[in-house]
Each structure stands twice: as C-alpha cells, then as structure tokens.
Design an enzyme around this catalytic site. Structure first.
Site, PDB file in Angstrom:
ATOM      1  N   PHE A 136       0.860  -1.192   0.000  1.00  0.00           N
ATOM      2  CA  PHE A 136       0.000   0.000   0.000  1.00  0.00           C
ATOM      3  C   PHE A 136       0.888   1.232   0.000  1.00  0.00           C
ATOM      4  O   PHE A 136       1.655   1.446   0.944  1.00  0.00           O
ATOM      5  CB  PHE A 136      -0.835  -0.059   1.277  1.00  0.00           C
ATOM      6  CG  PHE A 136      -1.729   1.116   1.579  1.00  0.00           C
ATOM      7  CD1 PHE A 136      -3.036   1.165   1.108  1.00  0.00           C
ATOM      8  CD2 PHE A 136      -1.299   2.141   2.405  1.00  0.00           C
ATOM      9  CE1 PHE A 136      -3.889   2.214   1.441  1.00  0.00           C
ATOM     10  CE2 PHE A 136      -2.139   3.203   2.747  1.00  0.00           C
ATOM     11  CZ  PHE A 136      -3.438   3.235   2.257  1.00  0.00           C
ATOM     12  N   GLY A 137       0.797   2.031  -1.051  1.00  0.00           N
ATOM     13  CA  GLY A 137       1.685   3.188  -1.155  1.00  0.00           C
ATOM     14  C   GLY A 137       0.954   4.486  -0.915  1.00  0.00           C
ATOM     15  O   GLY A 137       0.243   4.983  -1.799  1.00  0.00           O
ATOM     16  N   GLY A 144       4.499  12.390   5.074  1.00  0.00           N
ATOM     17  CA  GLY A 144       4.187  11.249   5.931  1.00  0.00           C
ATOM     18  C   GLY A 144       2.876  11.486   6.661  1.00  0.00           C
ATOM     19  O   GLY A 144       1.825  10.988   6.260  1.00  0.00           O
ATOM     20  N   LEU A 247      -7.071   2.974   6.297  1.00  0.00           N
ATOM     21  CA  LEU A 247      -6.267   3.061   7.521  1.00  0.00           C
ATOM     22  C   LEU A 247      -7.125   2.782   8.746  1.00  0.00           C
ATOM     23  O   LEU A 247      -6.658   2.194   9.719  1.00  0.00           O
ATOM     24  CB  LEU A 247      -5.616   4.443   7.638  1.00  0.00           C
ATOM     25  CG  LEU A 247      -4.584   4.794   6.561  1.00  0.00           C
ATOM     26  CD1 LEU A 247      -3.979   6.159   6.840  1.00  0.00           C
ATOM     27  CD2 LEU A 247      -3.492   3.754   6.479  1.00  0.00           C
ATOM     28  N   GLU A 371       0.916   4.153  10.422  1.00  0.00           N
ATOM     29  CA  GLU A 371      -0.558   4.214  10.492  1.00  0.00           C
ATOM     30  C   GLU A 371      -1.012   5.410  11.327  1.00  0.00           C
ATOM     31  O   GLU A 371      -2.036   5.352  12.013  1.00  0.00           O
ATOM     32  CB  GLU A 371      -1.134   2.933  11.105  1.00  0.00           C
ATOM     33  CG  GLU A 371      -0.760   1.690  10.350  1.00  0.00           C
ATOM     34  CD  GLU A 371      -1.798   1.297   9.334  1.00  0.00           C
ATOM     35  OE1 GLU A 371      -2.735   2.083   9.115  1.00  0.00           O
ATOM     36  OE2 GLU A 371      -1.632   0.215   8.754  1.00  0.00           O
ATOM     37  N   HIS A 374       1.764   8.716  17.168  1.00  0.00           N
ATOM     38  CA  HIS A 374       1.170   8.929  18.494  1.00  0.00           C
ATOM     39  C   HIS A 374       0.585  10.352  18.586  1.00  0.00           C
ATOM     40  O   HIS A 374      -0.534  10.562  19.064  1.00  0.00           O
ATOM     41  CB  HIS A 374       2.297   8.737  19.512  1.00  0.00           C
ATOM     42  CG  HIS A 374       1.858   8.696  20.933  1.00  0.00           C
ATOM     43  ND1 HIS A 374       1.089   7.679  21.456  1.00  0.00           N
ATOM     44  CD2 HIS A 374       2.094   9.553  21.952  1.00  0.00           C
ATOM     45  CE1 HIS A 374       0.873   7.906  22.742  1.00  0.00           C
ATOM     46  NE2 HIS A 374       1.460   9.040  23.068  1.00  0.00           N
ATOM     47  N   ASP A 375       1.355  11.328  18.078  1.00  0.00           N
ATOM     48  CA  ASP A 375       0.904  12.731  18.129  1.00  0.00           C
ATOM     49  C   ASP A 375      -0.314  12.955  17.232  1.00  0.00           C
ATOM     50  O   ASP A 375      -1.270  13.634  17.620  1.00  0.00           O
ATOM     51  CB  ASP A 375       2.022  13.674  17.621  1.00  0.00           C
ATOM     52  CG  ASP A 375       3.282  13.597  18.457  1.00  0.00           C
ATOM     53  OD1 ASP A 375       3.174  13.354  19.667  1.00  0.00           O
ATOM     54  OD2 ASP A 375       4.381  13.774  17.895  1.00  0.00           O
ATOM     55  N   PHE A 391      -4.358  20.644  12.580  1.00  0.00           N
ATOM     56  CA  PHE A 391      -3.421  20.315  11.513  1.00  0.00           C
ATOM     57  C   PHE A 391      -3.159  21.493  10.577  1.00  0.00           C
ATOM     58  O   PHE A 391      -2.120  21.572   9.956  1.00  0.00           O
ATOM     59  CB  PHE A 391      -3.951  19.150  10.663  1.00  0.00           C
ATOM     60  CG  PHE A 391      -4.132  17.886  11.449  1.00  0.00           C
ATOM     61  CD1 PHE A 391      -3.035  17.231  11.982  1.00  0.00           C
ATOM     62  CD2 PHE A 391      -5.392  17.356  11.675  1.00  0.00           C
ATOM     63  CE1 PHE A 391      -3.183  16.074  12.713  1.00  0.00           C
ATOM     64  CE2 PHE A 391      -5.559  16.197  12.409  1.00  0.00           C
ATOM     65  CZ  PHE A 391      -4.457  15.558  12.936  1.00  0.00           C
TER      66      PHE A 391
END
Ligand code: TGC
Ligand code: FAD
Length: 392
Positions: A136-137, A144, A247, A371, A374-375, A391
């Site tokens: 899976f790309g 990222g 995901l 996946e 943590h943040d 974000f």
C-alpha cells in the site's frame, strides 16, 4: 524464542464475551504460530528478512482478508475475529502482523470496497491464499503525516494512465506482486491505482538499516512514466478519505495487535519474576516488582475492554475514525510501556535474544509511528472533541 512458553492472561474473563468460533480461530492460529513461527522468528529478525515460508500458513489461518467474504476467498469473520487474529500474530512479532495488516486492510479492503467486480475476482482470491502479496503506497519522502500533500501523480493518456512519483517506507514492497498506490490526477484529486510488478518504469528497492520491524520487508515504490491500464483504477471512491478509510481498518487491527505484544511481555515477566531468585527470594516477592506486574496487567485489561467494545461498534458499523485513533494510540503506547517494564524485570536477561521483549520493544517503535503517529492520533481526538483541526 525457540521455547515459546506463552500462556494467555484474561484477568477480567473477557473470553466469556467470545463466541466458539472466535475461540476456535484464535486457538488454532496460536497453536500454529507456536509450532511454526516462534521457533524461527528471532533468527529472521536478526537477519533482517521476512520468513516467506509462513505465507501459506497465514493464508490457511484466515490472516489474509479475515473479514472479506468467502466468495472472494476471505475468511468471512466479524471484526472481533479479525482483531483476535491480529492479537495472536503480534504476540509473536509485529512484523508478522504488519504483513497481514497490509495484505488484509490496505490491499484487499480497498479492492473489495472500491474495486470493480473484475478487480475483486482477479485479485482477492489470490491475495487471500498468499499466492499474491500486496503493498500500500501512501507515504512519500516529504509527505508522511500529511498525505494530502502527496506529489505522486498520473495523467490520462487516452488508452492508459501515466504514473510518476515515489513512495517510501512501504511494507512488503520489495516482494509484493501488486501495489495499491494513491496518486493525484490532473485536477489534484487522489485516486487508487493497482500497479503490478513488471510494469515498465516501476521498481521497488528495499530499505535497509532498520533497527525495528526487521522481520518485515520495507521498501520504496518508484514510478518513472509507468503505463497503468485504465481498468486498474479503483472506481469506487476518490479523495483522501479513500486511503484514510483503509487506515481505519488497519489501525483497528493494530489496536488488537499491540495487546498481543503486551501480553507476551507481561507473561514472560510474570514467569521470570516467579522463577528468578535474589536475596533468597523470588524477585516477584518484592513490592517494586509486584507494582510493575500489577500495573501491566491493569493496563492490558483496560486495553482489552476498550478494544472489545470497539470491535462491537465496528460490527454494528458505528465505530468512528476518532474512536479507532484513540484505541490505536492508547494500546500501542501501553504496549511500549509494558515492554519497557518487562525488560527491567528480566534484568540483563531482558536484553538477550532468548526472550522476545527487546524485539517487541524495538518493533513497537515502528508501530507507534506508522498508520498515524502517536501525536497525530492525539490531534485526531482533539479535533473530534473540540471540532477544531490543529493540523491546518
Ligand atoms: P482532512 O481534511 O481531515 O480529511 C481529508 C478527507 O478525508 C476524510 N477523512 C477520513 N475518511 C475516512 N477515514 C478517516 N480516518 C478519515 N480521516 C479523514 C475527511 O472527512 C476528508 O473528507 P472530504 O470528503 O471532506 O475530503 O485531512 P488532513 O489533510 O487535514 O489530514 C488529516 C490527518 C492528519 C488526520 C490524516 O491525513 C492522517 O491520518 N495522517 C496520518 C497518515 C497516516 O496514517 N499514514 C499511514 C500510511 S500507511 C501505513 O503507515 C502502513 S503501516 C503498515 C503496516 O506495516 O502495518
Ligand atoms: P513526519 O510526518 O515527518 O512526522 C515527524 C514527527 O512530527 C512525528 O513525531 C509526528 O508526530 C510529528 N508531526 C507531524 N505533523 C505534526 C503536527 N501537525 N502536529 C504535531 N506533530 C506533528 N506508509 C505507507 O504508506 N505504507 C506502508 O506500508 C508503510 N509501512 C511502514 C513501515 C514502517 C516500518 C514504518 C516505520 C513506516 C511505514 N509507513 C508506511 C510510513 C508511516 O505511515 C509514516 O512513517 C508515518 O505516517 C509518519 O510519517 P513520517 O515518518 O514522514 O513522519
């Protein structure tokens, strides 16, 4: 881990929530893993190689596409059955669970959910047996946590698409037969494309030098004017929500898997604390060691309850992405802490490859990052409860 003495711990009698089918598939994969995978995994980990000989067994035990319907070769299990399989795989090694997660949730799931009937029939049965391996790309060298910024792109050339760009940190890439690749069209909309090994201009160099997840192969996906047939575009969904929904499924599996790694570390530490003597007593008699063990089983039990409930919600189609983020984040963090405490209980033996603890600890450093880090999962919870995205 040549001598796998693992015994499961079920402090809150969670087994009473499981059906006979759940227990059967869990126990059957556990027995197979103890016999076939535990004896070899440390060696493959140290060599930095994926043990290809386990692929057939993974397929036979329903670890490729656990919840994909039987008609496409999947095991047709519910979400709790899927979770239990991931728990058992990661109890032995996160890299083994990774291979199964990618194949199931990141390759079979998008083909099943967003693929055409022809694509389902062509790929799913072979992926279910392991005859075909997928990857899976999504992640790119400069994108990222922020996959929406991806640069990989494709142009409509009339009778085919022309794909360019690159992906990095891709599990299973070095030997995958097919890749589900996410790239932008000329309007900047994200789509999924099935790219097959052998297509001209497509290469998958292996990434070496990992100190973590060494029994899983990781690589790049490079696309240099790759001609992708038009029938290889996933027609069912476009936009960033398409890969992110895959995901969700993989992160749910990781939430269960992390419990497996934690259970293995706890089980080993409990046994060691009862067997190892210092100052004329088993070290398990000292309050400081009991505190560590008591906190470990408390955290494992809380994670089991959280995750079982999430499985119920997934079975009913009611689990939200943010609930899945909470479980992935909590459980991986919990497993890392349990691994670190378990290592201390083993003293110097904790760093030895006679025990699986250091391997789990190093593996979990990947699991806490991939996946969604943590943040990022914390910020997803923050966004969910405040309604404000941190974000952008
Ligand atoms: P944002 O604007 O929030 O969302 C874009 C669109 O996506 C929708 N969406 C989701 N849909 C389904 N499931 C989810 N979990 C979703 N999250 C968001 C959203 O509704 C929106 O839809 P629409 O229709 O309005 O366009 O996106 P953003 O750019 O702000 O980013 C959000 C963020 C940071 C949460 C997301 O991009 C993220 O999760 N980042 C982490 C990246 C990540 O997890 N990468 C994983 C790569 S694969 C991998 O690691 C495999 S490891 C495999 C192994 O070995 O096990
Ligand atoms: P970055 O996004 O650069 O983040 C670096 C740090 O900054 C992190 O601590 C992060 O939490 C923090 N950060 C970033 N943004 C924010 C923000 N907005 N606010 C606060 N902090 C922030 N990807 C795939 O597509 N397919 C795969 O099969 C796959 N397999 C993988 C296998 C392994 C072994 C590993 C290690 C990774 C794999 N990945 C895969 C990639 C993985 O999903 C990414 O590494 C992950 O999403 C994080 O991206 P990054 O490494 O670029 O970190």
């Amino acid at each position: 881990m040549a001598d796998d003495r693992f015994e499961a711990h079920d402090y809150y009698l969670m087994d009473e929530f499981l059906t006979d089918e759940h227990k059967l598939i869990r126990d059957s994969v556990r027995t197979w893993l103890k016999k076939e995978v535990s004896p070899i995994i440390e060696d493959y980990y140290e060599r930095g190689e994926f043990p290809h000989q386990i692929v057939v067994g993974l397929g036979e035990h329903g670890c490729f596409g656990p919840y994909i319907p039987h008609e496409y070769g999947g095991a047709g299990l519910d979400q709790i059955g899927y979770g239990l399989l991931m728990q058992e795989l990661e109890r032995v090694d996160s890299g083994v669970r990774s291979t199964s997660s990618v194949q199931s949730s990141l390759v079979m799931y998008p083909i099943y959910k967003y693929g055409s009937e022809e694509q389902r029939k062509k790929y799913l049965p072979k992926l279910a047996t392991g005859e075909m391996i997928g990857c899976f790309g999504l992640t790119e060298p400069d994108h990222g946590s922020n996959p929406g910024g991806m640069l990989s792109n494709f142009k409509d050339m009339g009778d085919h698409y022309l794909l360019n760009g690159s992906k990095m940190w891709i599990s299973n890439a070095p030997f995958a037969h097919v890749a589900v690749v996410w790239a932008k069209n000329e309007e900047g909309r994200v789509h999924g494309l099935i790219v097959e090994r052998g297509m001209e201009g497509f290469s998958t160099p292996e990434m070496k030098g990992k100190h973590s997840l060494r029994a899983s192969a990781t690589g790049e996906l490079l696309f240099d004017n790759v001609k992708v047939p038009k029938e290889n575009l996933l027609p069912g969904k476009s936009g960033l929500g398409a890969p992110l929904s895959c995901l969700d499924s993989a992160r749910f599996g990781i939430a269960w898997g992390a419990i497996g790694a934690a259970m293995d570390c706890y089980d080993s530490a409990l046994r060691y604390a009862k067997e190892r003597t210092q100052f004329g007593k088993p070290i398990g008699a000292f309050q400081l060691q009991q505190k560590k063990l008591a906190e470990m089983i408390t955290e494992i039990t809380k994670a089991q309850l959280l995750t079982y409930r999430l499985g119920q919600l997934r079975n009913e189609g009611r689990a939200t992405s943010a609930q899945i983020s909470m479980a992935k984040r909590n459980n991986v963090d919990m497993a890392l802490k349990v691994a670190r405490e378990a290592r201390q209980i083993h003293g110097a033996m904790g760093i030895s490859n006679e025990y699986s603890i250091m391997r789990h600890m190093a593996n979990l450093e990947s699991v806490v990052t991939y996946e969604g880090t943590h943040d990022i999962h914390l910020l997803i919870t923050g966004m969910d409860i405040t309604g404000i995205s941190a974000f952008k």
